[in-house]
Design a protein around this motif. Sequence first.
Motif, PDB file in Angstrom:
ATOM      1  N   UNK A 196     -65.228 100.176 101.458  1.00 17.43           N
ATOM      2  CA  UNK A 196     -64.546  98.878 101.548  1.00 17.43           C
ATOM      3  C   UNK A 196     -65.113  98.011 102.664  1.00 17.43           C
ATOM      4  N   UNK A 197     -65.739  98.650 103.667  1.00 16.61           N
ATOM      5  CA  UNK A 197     -66.187  97.885 104.830  1.00 16.61           C
ATOM      6  C   UNK A 197     -67.609  97.350 104.682  1.00 16.61           C
ATOM      7  N   UNK A 232     -75.917  87.421  95.079  1.00 20.09           N
ATOM      8  CA  UNK A 232     -76.282  86.002  95.022  1.00 20.09           C
ATOM      9  C   UNK A 232     -75.154  85.209  94.384  1.00 20.09           C
ATOM     10  N   UNK A 233     -74.775  84.127  95.041  1.00 16.24           N
ATOM     11  CA  UNK A 233     -73.682  83.279  94.561  1.00 16.24           C
ATOM     12  C   UNK A 233     -73.939  82.866  93.109  1.00 16.24           C
ATOM     13  N   UNK A 234     -72.901  82.940  92.297  1.00 13.78           N
ATOM     14  CA  UNK A 234     -73.042  82.593  90.885  1.00 13.78           C
ATOM     15  C   UNK A 234     -73.170  83.826  90.013  1.00 13.78           C
ATOM     16  N   UNK A 235     -73.688  84.918  90.576  1.00  7.75           N
ATOM     17  CA  UNK A 235     -73.870  86.170  89.826  1.00  7.75           C
ATOM     18  C   UNK A 235     -72.896  87.257  90.274  1.00  7.75           C
ATOM     19  N   UNK A 236     -72.287  87.061  91.451  1.00  4.27           N
ATOM     20  CA  UNK A 236     -71.425  88.111  92.014  1.00  4.27           C
ATOM     21  C   UNK A 236     -70.081  88.126  91.293  1.00  4.27           C
ATOM     22  N   UNK A 237     -69.680  89.321  90.835  1.00  2.62           N
ATOM     23  CA  UNK A 237     -68.411  89.468  90.108  1.00  2.62           C
ATOM     24  C   UNK A 237     -67.230  89.167  91.035  1.00  2.62           C
ATOM     25  N   UNK A 238     -66.163  88.546  90.490  1.00  2.00           N
ATOM     26  CA  UNK A 238     -65.033  88.127  91.337  1.00  2.00           C
ATOM     27  C   UNK A 238     -64.379  89.281  92.102  1.00  2.00           C
ATOM     28  N   UNK A 239     -64.237  90.469  91.472  1.00  2.00           N
ATOM     29  CA  UNK A 239     -63.561  91.584  92.157  1.00  2.00           C
ATOM     30  C   UNK A 239     -64.375  92.096  93.348  1.00  2.00           C
ATOM     31  N   UNK A 240     -65.702  91.938  93.268  1.00  2.00           N
ATOM     32  CA  UNK A 240     -66.568  92.352  94.381  1.00  2.00           C
ATOM     33  C   UNK A 240     -66.499  91.315  95.503  1.00  2.00           C
ATOM     34  N   UNK A 241     -66.527  90.062  95.099  1.00  2.00           N
ATOM     35  CA  UNK A 241     -66.484  88.954  96.060  1.00  2.00           C
ATOM     36  C   UNK A 241     -65.151  88.934  96.818  1.00  2.00           C
ATOM     37  N   UNK A 242     -64.050  89.159  96.103  1.00  2.00           N
ATOM     38  CA  UNK A 242     -62.718  89.009  96.698  1.00  2.00           C
ATOM     39  C   UNK A 242     -62.183  90.293  97.322  1.00  2.00           C
ATOM     40  N   UNK A 243     -62.533  91.452  96.711  1.00  2.00           N
ATOM     41  CA  UNK A 243     -61.936  92.707  97.177  1.00  2.00           C
ATOM     42  C   UNK A 243     -62.971  93.746  97.606  1.00  2.00           C
ATOM     43  N   UNK A 244     -64.260  93.455  97.432  1.00  2.00           N
ATOM     44  CA  UNK A 244     -65.287  94.430  97.785  1.00  2.00           C
ATOM     45  C   UNK A 244     -65.397  95.590  96.808  1.00  2.00           C
ATOM     46  N   UNK A 245     -64.781  95.467  95.618  1.00  2.00           N
ATOM     47  CA  UNK A 245     -64.849  96.544  94.615  1.00  2.00           C
ATOM     48  C   UNK A 245     -66.140  96.415  93.827  1.00  2.00           C
ATOM     49  N   UNK A 246     -66.961  97.450  93.860  1.00  2.00           N
ATOM     50  CA  UNK A 246     -68.258  97.415  93.186  1.00  2.00           C
ATOM     51  C   UNK A 246     -68.360  98.572  92.193  1.00  2.00           C
ATOM     52  N   UNK A 247     -68.594  98.248  90.921  1.00  2.00           N
ATOM     53  CA  UNK A 247     -68.782  99.277  89.890  1.00  2.00           C
ATOM     54  C   UNK A 247     -69.899  98.809  88.960  1.00  2.00           C
ATOM     55  N   UNK A 248     -70.185  99.612  87.931  1.00  2.00           N
ATOM     56  CA  UNK A 248     -71.186  99.189  86.944  1.00  2.00           C
ATOM     57  C   UNK A 248     -70.749  97.907  86.226  1.00  2.00           C
ATOM     58  N   UNK A 301     -71.308  87.146  75.805  1.00  2.00           N
ATOM     59  CA  UNK A 301     -71.316  86.560  77.152  1.00  2.00           C
ATOM     60  C   UNK A 301     -69.897  86.405  77.685  1.00  2.00           C
ATOM     61  N   UNK A 302     -68.987  85.920  76.827  1.00  2.00           N
ATOM     62  CA  UNK A 302     -67.586  85.713  77.238  1.00  2.00           C
ATOM     63  C   UNK A 302     -66.956  87.038  77.672  1.00  2.00           C
ATOM     64  N   UNK A 303     -67.225  88.113  76.943  1.00  2.00           N
ATOM     65  CA  UNK A 303     -66.683  89.424  77.315  1.00  2.00           C
ATOM     66  C   UNK A 303     -67.247  89.899  78.654  1.00  2.00           C
ATOM     67  N   UNK A 304     -68.549  89.678  78.860  1.00  2.00           N
ATOM     68  CA  UNK A 304     -69.199  90.142  80.097  1.00  2.00           C
ATOM     69  C   UNK A 304     -68.669  89.431  81.333  1.00  2.00           C
ATOM     70  N   UNK A 305     -68.286  88.153  81.195  1.00  2.00           N
ATOM     71  CA  UNK A 305     -67.866  87.379  82.383  1.00  2.00           C
ATOM     72  C   UNK A 305     -66.345  87.324  82.539  1.00  2.00           C
ATOM     73  N   UNK A 306     -65.649  88.230  81.873  1.00  2.00           N
ATOM     74  CA  UNK A 306     -64.191  88.297  82.062  1.00  2.00           C
ATOM     75  C   UNK A 306     -63.861  88.547  83.537  1.00  2.00           C
ATOM     76  N   UNK A 307     -62.884  87.828  84.102  1.00  2.00           N
ATOM     77  CA  UNK A 307     -62.536  88.040  85.516  1.00  2.00           C
ATOM     78  C   UNK A 307     -62.045  89.464  85.784  1.00  2.00           C
TER      79      UNK A 307
END
Length: 334
Positions: A205-206, A212-228, A298-304
């Motif tokens: 978490x730390x 890169x902005x625009x490609x980073x998934x929202x859960x990683x950006x907001x909560x630091x959660x990183x998965x496949x 594409x729509x499925x891949x970019x689901x929040x």
Amino acid sequence: MCFVKTISDGGKGLSLSPILERFNSLRLAGKKDTVSVIEYELLEAATNNFQESNVIGEGGRGHVYKARFNEKLLAAVKRIDDAGHDAEREFNNEVNWLTKIRHQNIISLLGYCIHAETRFLVYEMMQNGSLEKQLHGPTHGSNLTWHLRMKIAVDVARGLEYLHEHCNHPVVHRDLKSSNILLDSSFNAKLSDFGLSVTAGTQSRNVKISGTLGYVAPEYLLEGKLTDKSDVYAFGVVLLELLMGRRPVEKMSPTQCQSMVTWAMPQLTDRSKLPNIVDPVIRDTMDLKHLYQVAAVAVLCIQPEPSYRPLITDVLHSLIPLVPTDLGGSLRVT
């Protein structure tokens, strides 16, 4: 006959022959966990002393040079002038991953060199540069037909599938973007830049948010959660770039930026509006049913919500039928 260039180093001749033999034997044997350590003088000779005319790209930490080792072997040399801890960690990470990973859609690392505080990575040459340059550079995507774009999407999905499903421990690329997708002379796409890659599940978490902005998934950006699923989100953004020819983040004014994902989402699900947002270079060149299918993927891949995103394997199997057989898909073109 092998052409060998010899350069003089204080009376001591340095031949390129041994290093070429090493390159070739490694490539022929397909050995894993092996990479050549290359003498600095050889890189200097092959790049003509890092001449500006040999610059073929620019990364965040330095330039990439064309290196001619002989008339048959061209390579790309990334020079990293940054001596900071982050640069050193990313360099070591890149060497570590690319000595283990071998796949047709992942860049081959031929060797590396450490000279004083400068580090060098030597890769196979990718003649058509990055996807970013093809889409947003001087040609504005005119070299990329609809079928070639779909082929590139399938190649990228195959590379990600290998990382997520076939490595001993699943690997998250963590910085998938169009500038890290490289294209060879036949527009085969390969993933590059593994400096930020991690084994799935090892992210604490730390850890500083990277990407890169625009490609980073929202859960990683907001909560630091990183998965496949974070890579799947970035793949969705790349798919939209291929579809629309737009950058993921566009500057509207000195203080305002617009996200492609936010702008496109309502139109991607509206069949009457969808054809109007397609890149003019490829507009009206594809079967509309295929266009709807790509937009749906594409729509499925970019689901929040990451759990709503598909696995990259499912994405791959949805796209293969849209690529002609001669480009590595299953579509029979009459």
